[in-house]
Design an enzyme around this catalytic site. Structure first.
Site, PDB file in Angstrom:
ATOM      1  N   LYS A  53     -15.737   2.678 -15.804  1.00 54.12           N
ATOM      2  CA  LYS A  53     -15.413   3.162 -14.460  1.00 54.12           C
ATOM      3  C   LYS A  53     -16.210   2.386 -13.423  1.00 54.12           C
ATOM      4  O   LYS A  53     -15.684   1.997 -12.377  1.00 54.12           O
ATOM      5  CB  LYS A  53     -15.697   4.670 -14.356  1.00 54.12           C
ATOM      6  N   GLN A  97     -18.861  13.413 -15.649  1.00 52.30           N
ATOM      7  CA  GLN A  97     -18.286  13.061 -16.946  1.00 52.30           C
ATOM      8  C   GLN A  97     -18.429  14.238 -17.914  1.00 52.30           C
ATOM      9  O   GLN A  97     -19.500  14.818 -18.057  1.00 52.30           O
ATOM     10  CB  GLN A  97     -19.008  11.819 -17.499  1.00 52.30           C
ATOM     11  N   ASP A 120     -11.088  13.694  -9.933  1.00 54.64           N
ATOM     12  CA  ASP A 120     -10.650  14.014 -11.295  1.00 54.64           C
ATOM     13  C   ASP A 120      -9.541  15.074 -11.282  1.00 54.64           C
ATOM     14  O   ASP A 120      -8.844  15.259 -12.280  1.00 54.64           O
ATOM     15  CB  ASP A 120     -11.828  14.590 -12.086  1.00 54.64           C
TER      16      ASP A 120
HETATM   17  N1  GUN Z   1     -14.236  12.794 -20.356  1.00 56.68           N
HETATM   18  C1  GUN Z   1     -13.199  12.165 -20.948  1.00 56.68           C
HETATM   19  N2  GUN Z   1     -12.251  11.851 -20.040  1.00 56.68           N
HETATM   20  C2  GUN Z   1     -12.690  12.301 -18.856  1.00 56.68           C
HETATM   21  C3  GUN Z   1     -12.153  12.268 -17.535  1.00 56.68           C
HETATM   22  O1  GUN Z   1     -11.070  11.782 -17.261  1.00 56.68           O
HETATM   23  N3  GUN Z   1     -12.939  12.835 -16.573  1.00 56.68           N
HETATM   24  C4  GUN Z   1     -14.141  13.395 -16.843  1.00 56.68           C
HETATM   25  N4  GUN Z   1     -14.817  13.934 -15.827  1.00 56.68           N
HETATM   26  N5  GUN Z   1     -14.658  13.447 -18.051  1.00 56.68           N
HETATM   27  C5  GUN Z   1     -13.939  12.890 -19.048  1.00 56.68           C
END
Ligand code: GUN
Length: 294
Positions: A53, A97, A120
């Site tokens: 990211k 995350q 998100d």
């Molecule tokens: N963990 C795995 N995929 C994601 C996601 O798309 N967003 C977040 N916040 N955590 C994750």
């Protein structure tokens, strides 16, 4: 043989388009769109995601604020970091995350994010906005699936769609997005009585159950468009090796479907591209910038 829906190529061109718009945003406002990513603990997969990211943000011309906290961080300290990011003018999007370490209340942390920075799309406010048709952020994976579907099919209006899986992160928002596109939507799940028969009625199938190769070719209506959200690691041909498979049995489905996403290289690459898309949207809304003019 079905047409392959190339998510990797689509995501690359989306990221390029976002980078162009981001340059326009920065020229107009004198600042870059900013994404804050919070990682608590040492989860190996999460570390890989967070790194990707960060790299994608920088490549798109955005600011990336990484916050890495130890696994034994107190929930109150995490909540105060989220509050600080909510108030930080340089931060347009906030992503905490998941999973959080054992014992932390994930829901409390997610709900603490300002819905206007919830790139998100995980807060109840974002879910409610999607449900009621208000502007807001949609979770990245279902948003990516929708983009691929619209690219493959154009107008989705009147099509019958079956979403297999009812998670808050994929299945439920996916169904809402398809409804918003005027599809006739069925949400199937583990208690659905005759899943093959249900799937057979669908022009669009989105599989998001997390069961390796569950959806078989003979479940599909000939010509159906199949979006496979599954990422399952299974034993490979060779001793000790593993391979990635989706929730759809690709070998049998490819001969019946009209178009299908491969695993890997289908839905997976779309998620981060959609995160950038949402972050730029958040920045434009906060600055009152018309994104379509960038
Ligand atoms: N963990 C795995 N995929 C994601 C996601 O798309 N967003 C977040 N916040 N955590 C994750």
């Amino acid at each position: 043989m079905a047409t392959l829906i190339d998510g990797k190529a689509f995501a690359a061109s989306l990221r390029e388009r976002i980078a162009g718009e981001t340059a326009g945003f920065t020229a107009k406002t004198g600042r870059k769109p900013g994404l804050a990513v919070v990682l608590v603990g040492e989860d190996a997969a999460s570390q890989v995601y967070v790194r990707s990211k960060h790299k994608a943000c920088i490549a798109a011309g955005m600011e990336s604020f990484e916050h890495r906290l130890p696994a034994d961080t107190a929930e109150a300290d995490l909540l105060s970091l989220v509050a600080q990011l909510n108030g930080d003018a340089r931060v347009d999007g906030i992503l905490v995350q998941l999973p959080l370490p054992e014992g932390m209340d994930e829901n409390a942390v997610i709900q603490a994010i300002d819905p206007d920075k919830d790139v998100d799309g995980f807060t109840t406010a974002s879910a409610g906005r999607l449900l009621t048709g208000l502007p807001g952020f949609v979770a990245c994976t279902p948003l990516g699936c929708l983009m691929l579907l619209k690219d493959a099919l154009g107008d989705l209006s009147g099509k019958s769609a079956v979403v297999i899986g009812r998670s808050n992160i994929v299945g439920k928002p996916m169904a809402q997005l398809l409804l918003r596109e005027s599809c006739t939507v069925t949400i199937a799940h583990s208690r659905t009585r005759d899943l093959p028969e249900t799937v057979r009625g669908a022009d669009i199938v989105v599989a998001a159950v997390g069961r390796p190769e569950m959806v078989k070719g003979d479940w599909l209506k000939p010509g159906a468009t199949v979006i496979d959200v599954g990422i399952n690691r299974v034993p490979g041909e060779e001793e000790g090796k593993t391979r990635l498979v989706g929730d759809v049995d690709f070998a049998s489905a490819k001969d019946v479907a009209g178009a299908i996403t491969p695993v890997p290289g289908g839905v997976g690459p779309m998620t981060i591209a959609c995160l950038l898309h949402n972050t730029l949207d958040a920045a434009c809304r906060r600055e009152g910038v018309d994104r379509t003019a960038l």
